[in-house]
Design a protein around this motif. Structure first.
Motif, PDB file in Angstrom:
ATOM      1  N   SER A  36      32.780  36.637  35.778  1.00 38.40           N
ATOM      2  CA  SER A  36      31.421  36.905  35.349  1.00 38.40           C
ATOM      3  C   SER A  36      31.517  37.469  33.945  1.00 38.40           C
ATOM      4  CB  SER A  36      30.759  37.918  36.293  1.00 38.40           C
ATOM      5  OG  SER A  36      29.468  38.251  35.830  1.00 38.40           O
ATOM      6  N   GLY A  37      31.148  36.691  32.941  1.00 39.31           N
ATOM      7  CA  GLY A  37      31.406  37.107  31.574  1.00 39.31           C
ATOM      8  C   GLY A  37      32.916  37.232  31.399  1.00 39.31           C
ATOM      9  N   GLN A  38      33.352  38.406  30.851  1.00 44.26           N
ATOM     10  CA  GLN A  38      34.781  38.656  30.740  1.00 44.26           C
ATOM     11  C   GLN A  38      35.284  39.486  31.909  1.00 44.26           C
ATOM     12  OE1 GLN A  38      36.214  39.814  26.845  1.00 44.26           O
ATOM     13  NE2 GLN A  38      34.274  39.156  25.967  1.00 44.26           N
ATOM     14  N   GLY A  39      34.442  39.699  32.898  1.00 44.80           N
ATOM     15  CA  GLY A  39      34.861  40.486  34.050  1.00 44.80           C
ATOM     16  C   GLY A  39      35.324  39.593  35.172  1.00 44.80           C
ATOM     17  N   THR A  40      36.123  40.181  36.054  1.00 46.44           N
ATOM     18  CA  THR A  40      36.634  39.460  37.203  1.00 46.44           C
ATOM     19  C   THR A  40      36.207  40.155  38.475  1.00 46.44           C
ATOM     20  OG1 THR A  40      38.558  38.741  35.956  1.00 46.44           O
ATOM     21  CG2 THR A  40      38.713  38.612  38.339  1.00 46.44           C
ATOM     22  N   LEU A 585      25.477  54.845  34.240  1.00 46.85           N
ATOM     23  CA  LEU A 585      24.730  53.660  33.830  1.00 46.85           C
ATOM     24  C   LEU A 585      24.002  53.887  32.509  1.00 46.85           C
ATOM     25  CD1 LEU A 585      23.978  50.772  34.793  1.00 46.85           C
ATOM     26  CD2 LEU A 585      21.889  51.772  35.746  1.00 46.85           C
ATOM     27  N   THR A 586      23.605  55.140  32.235  1.00 48.58           N
ATOM     28  CA  THR A 586      22.903  55.453  30.993  1.00 48.58           C
ATOM     29  C   THR A 586      23.766  55.127  29.774  1.00 48.58           C
ATOM     30  OG1 THR A 586      21.655  57.203  32.096  1.00 48.58           O
ATOM     31  CG2 THR A 586      21.796  57.319  29.690  1.00 48.58           C
ATOM     32  N   TYR A 587      25.074  55.242  29.931  1.00 49.25           N
ATOM     33  CA  TYR A 587      25.988  55.115  28.789  1.00 49.25           C
ATOM     34  C   TYR A 587      26.825  53.841  28.852  1.00 49.25           C
ATOM     35  CZ  TYR A 587      24.819  60.068  29.112  1.00 49.25           C
ATOM     36  OH  TYR A 587      24.143  61.261  29.228  1.00 49.25           O
ATOM     37  N   VAL A 588      26.488  52.917  29.732  1.00 46.54           N
ATOM     38  CA  VAL A 588      27.355  51.765  29.948  1.00 46.54           C
ATOM     39  C   VAL A 588      27.519  50.914  28.692  1.00 46.54           C
ATOM     40  CG1 VAL A 588      25.496  50.275  30.812  1.00 46.54           C
ATOM     41  CG2 VAL A 588      27.854  49.870  31.551  1.00 46.54           C
ATOM     42  N   ASP A 589      26.507  50.875  27.838  1.00 50.23           N
ATOM     43  CA  ASP A 589      26.614  50.054  26.630  1.00 50.23           C
ATOM     44  C   ASP A 589      27.517  50.681  25.569  1.00 50.23           C
ATOM     45  OD1 ASP A 589      24.992  48.130  27.709  1.00 50.23           O
ATOM     46  OD2 ASP A 589      23.156  48.921  26.815  1.00 50.23           O
ATOM     47  N   GLN A 590      27.894  51.955  25.740  1.00 50.64           N
ATOM     48  CA  GLN A 590      28.805  52.607  24.797  1.00 50.64           C
ATOM     49  C   GLN A 590      30.277  52.458  25.208  1.00 50.64           C
ATOM     50  OE1 GLN A 590      25.628  54.469  25.496  1.00 50.64           O
ATOM     51  NE2 GLN A 590      25.199  53.163  23.717  1.00 50.64           N
ATOM     52  N   VAL A 591      30.526  51.931  26.399  1.00 53.46           N
ATOM     53  CA  VAL A 591      31.896  51.814  26.896  1.00 53.46           C
ATOM     54  C   VAL A 591      32.680  50.826  26.028  1.00 53.46           C
ATOM     55  CG1 VAL A 591      33.335  51.078  28.845  1.00 53.46           C
ATOM     56  CG2 VAL A 591      31.261  52.420  29.259  1.00 53.46           C
ATOM     57  N   ARG A 592      33.873  51.224  25.606  1.00 55.63           N
ATOM     58  CA  ARG A 592      34.717  50.362  24.780  1.00 55.63           C
ATOM     59  C   ARG A 592      36.002  49.945  25.501  1.00 55.63           C
ATOM     60  NH1 ARG A 592      34.466  53.596  18.943  1.00 55.63           N
ATOM     61  NH2 ARG A 592      32.174  53.597  18.745  1.00 55.63           N
ATOM     62  N   ALA A 593      36.475  50.754  26.411  1.00 57.13           N
ATOM     63  CA  ALA A 593      37.758  50.486  27.061  1.00 57.13           C
ATOM     64  C   ALA A 593      37.587  49.522  28.226  1.00 57.13           C
ATOM     65  CB  ALA A 593      38.367  51.797  27.566  1.00 57.13           C
ATOM     66  N   VAL A 611      26.974  50.439  42.460  1.00 54.88           N
ATOM     67  CA  VAL A 611      28.162  49.957  41.758  1.00 54.88           C
ATOM     68  C   VAL A 611      27.884  48.585  41.145  1.00 54.88           C
ATOM     69  CG1 VAL A 611      30.572  49.262  42.026  1.00 54.88           C
ATOM     70  CG2 VAL A 611      29.723  51.291  43.222  1.00 54.88           C
ATOM     71  N   GLU A 612      27.206  47.721  41.919  1.00 59.15           N
ATOM     72  CA  GLU A 612      26.859  46.393  41.401  1.00 59.15           C
ATOM     73  C   GLU A 612      25.959  46.499  40.176  1.00 59.15           C
ATOM     74  OE1 GLU A 612      28.399  43.960  42.421  1.00 59.15           O
ATOM     75  OE2 GLU A 612      28.779  44.042  44.568  1.00 59.15           O
ATOM     76  N   ASN A 613      25.052  47.461  40.160  1.00 61.65           N
ATOM     77  CA  ASN A 613      24.188  47.643  38.994  1.00 61.65           C
ATOM     78  C   ASN A 613      25.019  47.911  37.738  1.00 61.65           C
ATOM     79  OD1 ASN A 613      22.028  47.376  40.726  1.00 61.65           O
ATOM     80  ND2 ASN A 613      21.512  49.556  40.752  1.00 61.65           N
ATOM     81  N   TYR A 614      26.043  48.747  37.889  1.00 64.91           N
ATOM     82  CA  TYR A 614      26.870  49.124  36.740  1.00 64.91           C
ATOM     83  C   TYR A 614      27.730  47.950  36.267  1.00 64.91           C
ATOM     84  CZ  TYR A 614      30.104  51.851  33.866  1.00 64.91           C
ATOM     85  OH  TYR A 614      30.855  52.339  32.825  1.00 64.91           O
ATOM     86  N   VAL A 615      28.456  47.325  37.175  1.00 67.36           N
ATOM     87  CA  VAL A 615      29.337  46.234  36.747  1.00 67.36           C
ATOM     88  C   VAL A 615      28.517  45.035  36.278  1.00 67.36           C
ATOM     89  CG1 VAL A 615      31.244  47.014  38.181  1.00 67.36           C
ATOM     90  CG2 VAL A 615      29.645  45.342  39.098  1.00 67.36           C
ATOM     91  N   GLY A 616      27.297  44.909  36.792  1.00 66.39           N
ATOM     92  CA  GLY A 616      26.421  43.855  36.286  1.00 66.39           C
ATOM     93  C   GLY A 616      26.087  44.053  34.821  1.00 66.39           C
ATOM     94  N   ARG A 621      27.067  42.225  29.029  1.00 65.27           N
ATOM     95  CA  ARG A 621      27.504  42.368  27.635  1.00 65.27           C
ATOM     96  C   ARG A 621      28.888  41.783  27.407  1.00 65.27           C
ATOM     97  NH1 ARG A 621      29.925  48.279  27.271  1.00 65.27           N
ATOM     98  NH2 ARG A 621      30.414  47.613  25.164  1.00 65.27           N
ATOM     99  N   GLY A 622      29.445  41.098  28.422  1.00 65.33           N
ATOM    100  CA  GLY A 622      30.735  40.450  28.270  1.00 65.33           C
ATOM    101  C   GLY A 622      31.881  41.417  28.074  1.00 65.33           C
ATOM    102  N   HIS A 623      31.771  42.603  28.667  1.00 67.03           N
ATOM    103  CA  HIS A 623      32.797  43.621  28.466  1.00 67.03           C
ATOM    104  C   HIS A 623      33.966  43.402  29.421  1.00 67.03           C
ATOM    105  CE1 HIS A 623      34.339  47.484  27.107  1.00 67.03           C
ATOM    106  NE2 HIS A 623      34.672  47.719  28.367  1.00 67.03           N
ATOM    107  N   PRO A 624      35.210  43.564  28.956  1.00 64.25           N
ATOM    108  CA  PRO A 624      36.369  43.359  29.838  1.00 64.25           C
ATOM    109  C   PRO A 624      36.347  44.329  31.018  1.00 64.25           C
ATOM    110  CG  PRO A 624      37.062  43.473  27.534  1.00 64.25           C
ATOM    111  CD  PRO A 624      35.625  43.888  27.575  1.00 64.25           C
TER     112      PRO A 624
END
Length: 684
Positions: A36-40, A585-593, A611-616, A621-624
């Motif tokens: 899903s995007g860059q996630g597995t 979830l408030t800060y999920v768009d700032q995650v870089r790692a 949990v699904e809300n967060y990983v979604g 955003r195509g985050h690894p």
């Protein structure tokens, strides 16, 4: 019989032998695949999982895996009136289950056998029956069942309290006349407590929306102690003693003890147990009146209390010796624990005598009828054992012992709320090392000098492991624990940041190879750290986390809703800004790692939807990232599954941070402590 463990005496699996693996170990099965995007996405389906075989030659079992597979047992609980009959938890089959042990004959029998394991059990005082809690695939929602101590044919267990539908457990107390008191928690009713007489229908004797629980029954079964939080503070309980079997129109309340003064003061109480002798209604109570947990004796009939001023600096719990002549005292201080005997009668009254135990952590202890003290012990380097104070090993599970690990080192770091205690385990060689901040759950818990297979595995792979007893942890006084209010999550991360700065400045940790990980509340803090401290971390590992605080509140079990209202100062409707500020979830768009998340699909504590809300959002955003879902609840009792999850985490680190990650060459075991002789117990 009761045992000192910080939980309820009726449980067979409260001590650290059931867990103690570190974070990220749950569920059944292994990795499938899907993207899903860059996630597995990984779904639990069985097998060995990603990264299998990467730790050594084919057929070789690495030391880290041996630690998970090594057989272990909990401290055996025993029947009050038949002390030769005992109940404990073990993983000898590869799944943690209940076992009955006849100490007279040496016979051992497996009581439960379920795909996802069983740890909650109790013996009736006469030792004739084993009660065990039956949930579905780790969802913690179930009913009590029972079988004879001598055994039952497969499938012949019977409902222990017919007429009571499934619920979350809120405690259990078993009387000498066959009476049972069953605590239940449901979304519809809050907490209810039911009296179950032999052959009779359950009758409700308590109900309240806030969390409560069964404490203990008196020796004669006439008095019941309960812990409740009717005042709305789920972190500081009050006590109520009810009389059972009185006149129908009479007031069943014998006495109340409320140090919170209706919720105005943050002072908790806990039930430690009624006196174990006939005709004695006194209750051993834990209190916080001097800023830490200590025991006192309260007579709910007369109202008299006996204050026990113990000259010990840390938190203190206790249980009665079986004849009521003394207390067995467990003292926990600076991540280690020790045992003492406190006399209550005659010339011995008030005398505090050390019970010799090795340095490390005692996760459960009990005094036997002959005065012998038995305890469950381990240290960071030495695997767990059930020992007696004379040095004997009480019960040795079959199979090879776990390989030793490295000792725990202490460090103290100045932080914004005071001195922070952290535990460090370091690999061989010179730093700076890749470093895992392994964040404990709870939050009202602590890391200690105890054996844990998870951290030891990372040390084997060349990581330094740092565990921080942040504000909110237990073991450092009431103010340290109660500091965790309103700015939930952010307070703990301030302390973790202070220790992280020390780790880098001291040369322990490589700032480019810092990993933050944890399970449950530790998994929550790991996700929150990745979003609020994005420049600090190279990778994140999060198991069974709170990821979306608002959705978690909506779906979680009722007792945790009460806890969240206490921590936040209200519900999401009352203080929405606090829940938002504390939500990963408030800060999920700032995650870089890169982020690895594992979650149980039946988890009632950190439910899967949030949990699904967060990983979604990570996927959008195509985050690894990778997410691994498994068919269990808040972690797993299946050894293969725990191993599989750690393999997935190691493989994730290998692909995203350290391509050459592998176990270091074997080193000789650290010099062991004194050898202890085995003892075949024959009926004390």
């Amino acid at each position: 019989m009761s045992e000192i463990d910080g939980g309820k005496a009726v449980r067979a699996g409260d001590d650290a032998s059931v867990g103690g693996e570190g974070y990220g170990h749950g569920g059944d099965g292994t990795g499938g695949r899907g993207t899903s995007g860059q996630g597995t996405d990984r779904a639990g389906t069985g097998g060995h999982g990603a990264g299998d075989g990467a730790d050594g030659p084919a057929g070789a079992v690495p030391a880290w895996e041996q630690r998970f597979r090594a057989p272990r047992i909990s401290l055996p609980g025993w029947a009050e009136d038949a002390p030769h009959r005992a109940l404990y938890v073990s993983n000898v089959t590869g799944t943690f289950e209940l076992y009955a042990w006849d100490r007279r004959t040496g016979g051992i029998r497996q009581v439960t056998d379920r795909p996802n394991g069983t740890t909650d059990g109790a013996l009736t005082p006469d030792g004739e029956w084993v009660w065990w809690f039956c949930d579905t695939d780790g969802d913690e929602f179930g009913v009590w069942r029972r079988q004879p101590f001598a055994g039952a044919a497969p499938g012949q267990d019977r409902a222990a309290a017919p007429g009571l539908p499934a619920a979350y457990s809120a405690g259990l107390a078993l009387g000498r006349d066959g009476t049972a008191v069953v605590g239940r928690s449901t979304e519809e009713a809050g907490t209810t407590i039911h009296l179950v007489r032999p052959g009779g229908e359950p009758s409700e004797i308590y109900r309240h929306r806030e969390s409560a629980g069964v404490g203990d029954l008196s020796h004669d079964g006439r008095l019941l102690a309960i812990e409740h939080t009717e005042h709305g503070d789920a972190m500081h309980a009050a006590l109520r003693v009810l009389r059972l079997g009185g006149a129908p129109a009479g007031d069943p309340v014998v006495a109340e003890l409320d140090d919170t003064k209706g919720g105005r003061e943050e002072l908790g109480l806990e039930v430690l147990g009624f006196a174990p002798v006939p005709g004695d209604p006194r209750l051993l109570v834990g209190h916080q009146r001097r800023g830490r947990w200590e025991p006192m004796i309260w007579d709910p009939v007369t109202g008299e209390t006996r204050d026990l001023e113990l000259d010990l600096p840390g938190d203190v719990s206790a249980e009665w010796y079986p004849d009521g002549s003394a207390l067995l005292v467990l003292h926990t201080y600076q991540a280690r624990s020790e045992l003492w005997r406190y006399g209550l009668r005659g010339a011995d009254s008030g005398a505090l005598t050390r019970v010799e135990t090795p340095p490390g952590t005692i996760s459960g202890a009990t005094a036997r009828p002959d005065g012998t003290v038995e305890f469950h012990w381990s240290s960071g380097a030495e695997p767990p054992q059930v020992r007696a104070a004379d040095g004997a090993v009480v019960l040795q599970p079959p199979g090879p012992a776990a390989p030793r690990s490295v000792p725990v080192e202490d460090t103290w770091v100045d932080g914004p709320g005071g001195r922070i205690h952290a535990l460090v385990q370091r690999p061989a060689g010179e730093g700076p090392f890749p470093c895992l901040f392994d964040v404990h759950g709870g939050p009202t818990w602590q890391d200690s000098d105890a054996f844990a297979a998870g951290p030891a595995a990372w040390v084997d792979h060349g990581f330094a492991v740092v565990r921080v007893n942040y504000r909110g942890s237990t073991g450092y006084g009431r103010e340290w624990t109660d500091a965790l209010k309103h700015r939930v999550g952010l307070i703990e991360l301030e302390d973790i940041a202070a220790v992280r700065e020390w780790a880098v400045a001291s040369g322990l940790a490589d700032p480019e190879r810092l990993v933050v990980g944890g399970g449950s509340w530790g998994g929550y803090l790991a996700l929150l750290a990745l979003g609020t401290q994005p420049d600090a971390w190279a990778l994140g590992l999060s198991a069974v986390p709170v990821a979306d605080y608002l959705a978690a509140y909506e779906d979680e079990m009722e007792a945790l809703k009460s806890m969240d209202r206490t921590l936040m100062g209200g519900s999401p409707e009352d203080v929405p800004e606090r829940y938002a500020a504390s939500s990963p979830l408030t800060y999920v768009d700032q995650v870089r790692a890169p982020v690895f998340v594992s979650a149980g699909v039946n988890d009632p504590r950190c439910p899967i939807r949030q949990v699904e809300n967060y990983v979604g959002r990570l996927a959008d955003r195509g985050h690894p990232h990778e997410v691994y879902r498994y068919d269990a609840g808040h972690g797993s009792l299946v050894v293969d599954e725990r191993i599989k999850q750690l393999r997935l985490e190691l493989d994730f680190v290998r692909r995203h941070l350290l391509p050459d990650l592998a176990p270091q060459p074997s080193r000789p075991d650290p010099e062991p402590g004194p050898r202890h002789r085995s003892r075949q117990d024959r009926g004390r």
